[in-house]
Write an enzyme that holds these catalytic residues in place. Sequence first.
Site, PDB file in Angstrom:
ATOM      1  N   ARG A  88       0.719  -1.236  -0.050  1.00 20.15           N
ATOM      2  CA  ARG A  88      -0.289  -0.174  -0.173  1.00 20.15           C
ATOM      3  C   ARG A  88       0.840   1.316  -0.247  1.00 20.15           C
ATOM      4  NH1 ARG A  88      -5.232  -0.048   3.716  1.00 20.15           N
ATOM      5  NH2 ARG A  88      -5.606   1.872   1.791  1.00 20.15           N
ATOM      6  N   ASP A 233      -2.798   8.830   7.881  1.00 16.82           N
ATOM      7  CA  ASP A 233      -2.141   7.234   7.040  1.00 16.82           C
ATOM      8  C   ASP A 233      -0.379   8.311   6.385  1.00 16.82           C
ATOM      9  OD1 ASP A 233      -3.625   5.323   6.310  1.00 16.82           O
ATOM     10  OD2 ASP A 233      -4.630   6.725   6.456  1.00 16.82           O
ATOM     11  N   LYS A 244      -7.448   9.063   5.022  1.00 18.84           N
ATOM     12  CA  LYS A 244      -9.400   8.204   4.128  1.00 18.84           C
ATOM     13  C   LYS A 244      -9.699   9.299   3.339  1.00 18.84           C
ATOM     14  CE  LYS A 244      -9.367   4.726   4.343  1.00 18.84           C
ATOM     15  NZ  LYS A 244      -8.309   3.938   3.899  1.00 18.84           N
ATOM     16  N   HIS A 442      -9.144  45.377  15.927  1.00 23.09           N
ATOM     17  CA  HIS A 442      -8.840  46.204  15.111  1.00 23.09           C
ATOM     18  C   HIS A 442      -9.303  46.356  13.279  1.00 23.09           C
ATOM     19  CE1 HIS A 442      -7.702  50.245  12.410  1.00 23.09           C
ATOM     20  NE2 HIS A 442      -6.870  48.680  11.805  1.00 23.09           N
ATOM     21  N   HIS A 444     -12.594  47.620  10.351  1.00 24.39           N
ATOM     22  CA  HIS A 444     -12.919  49.243   9.316  1.00 24.39           C
ATOM     23  C   HIS A 444     -15.109  49.676   9.482  1.00 24.39           C
ATOM     24  CE1 HIS A 444      -8.755  49.570   7.621  1.00 24.39           C
ATOM     25  NE2 HIS A 444      -8.660  48.446   8.914  1.00 24.39           N
TER      26      HIS A 444
END
Length: 558
Positions: A88, A233, A244, A442, A444
């Site tokens: 794998r 993994d 997955k 802060h 606007h």
Amino acid sequence: MDQSSIEWVDGTLVTIDQRVLPQELRELRITTVDQLIEAIKSLAIRGAPAIGVSGAFGVVIAALAHTTDGVVDTAAVESEAARIADARPTAVNLAWGVRRALGKLPEGVDAVLAEAQEMQAEDGRVNLAAATHAADLLQQLCGERPLRLLTHCNTGRLATTAWGTAIGALRVLHQRDALAEVIVDETRPLLQGARLTAWEMAEAGIPHRLTIDSAAVWAMATEQVDAVIVGADRITADGSVANKIGTYMLAIAAKQHGIPFIVVAPESTRDISTARGGDIVVEQRAAAEVTGFGGVTTAPEGTATFNPAFDVTPPELVTAVVTEFGVLVDPAVARTATDPATRTDLPAAATIRAGAEIAAVARGLYANGWMPGTAGNISVRQDDTAVITASGLSKGELAASDMVTVAVADSTPVDASGKRPSAETTIHTAVYRVTEADAVVHVHPPHATALSIGVGGADVRTVRFSGYELIKGLGGNRPDAIEIPVFPNHADVPRIGADIEKYLTEHPDAPPVLFIAGHGITAWGAGLPQARDRAEYLEAMCQLAISTGRREIPAGDN
């Protein structure tokens, strides 16, 4: 520690055949390399830690098969080991386990077996440590209330050798009576969540509900999930997480809804030799897994399929990676640290919690139009440092990791993330040096910004508001009137910070809000909720003042 799902008994690798769960609890006995490779490829044995340990025992099997009169055919064993490692390609633990066991081959078969058995015992200890760290982090991020968590795939004792990683954390929380419910994704391929995780949840007595993968996002949207917790993994050097298939979409959804996304994995899953997530080879599964299930065909004959077993989540979507060594807010920061004793650069859980809180508030203010694009910044004090939003990032897409820790004394970064703090950092640190504030915002907002343009000048001025109930929310000495300073918008931002520090030092009773001419407002308080609320009070008062004209610029300030 609970019973191991992998055992070595009289020359045989004995494990649970995960292909037939939950209908049958069948023992699988493996005595040849071919049997092991088939078990790994068919997902009879699966889960990154489990296949890593199994790969090590596979080297033992190969060594036993290629030993004659006490002499090991090293070349043959190495060839078999390469076949096992290739079974794998995505999960890095398999190659890691094979390589570690193979390293003992010059010392003989007994040494290889002893190493594999040590890896098995070590896996249980590592899992419990990582799971405990992750449980601690989740409670710090989400609070002490019973948590509602969502998990994907299977990360319990079936995927490891004992206890589990992400599921291990769920088990720790359950033991603490801190787990309300787990939502379990069914998880493709082969419904590993439905078949295996639901089985383990029931085995552990953990309350859970099973859902289809595509419903997980809706569970977040309808506020049924406090955090997402998954395994991995492979974790590359830049912090990308291979897991997955379906994990990536969960991470995107978690960020959209301001939900922590936690990855729990052993250090052996971190692959610093792979630079980026895009370098990972993603395994493609058989078409039959998509065109049908359980032997029943559901798609038209000949239908082409796209069936990746894994996806890769970029690091900016990950709130934290947790290993047996603790919490990594930014895995790339610590990619070269392999000795836990030297990991002084790992942010504390409190820093992660502050980042998650900042990100959630920023997304809300962005939605209000108060932090357009990359504008605006938020910080939280931590003793002699402050956690502040990084520069150049959209405030509508912030994650907990998009932060920089700076020194309050001189505004310089003190972490190793490499990110630049917001340009207005000196404004925040000026407030922290002079006041007892724990958070600064802060922003606007349109009305406050517009009003400040009409007041601004070359020097600090003040604007006086009177008669508004909202004044009480700003903590002024007089409940019916308040004078708020308006600072010149110097191109040299540190100069603005110096002006603010000087003014607040000379005016200790100044309100916890200020204007910067044409450049928004700054508010602070005992925590982020109070700082945000004060910014909202000031904006609401400015909107009323503009519409009614009920504001004054005191004489001498013109």
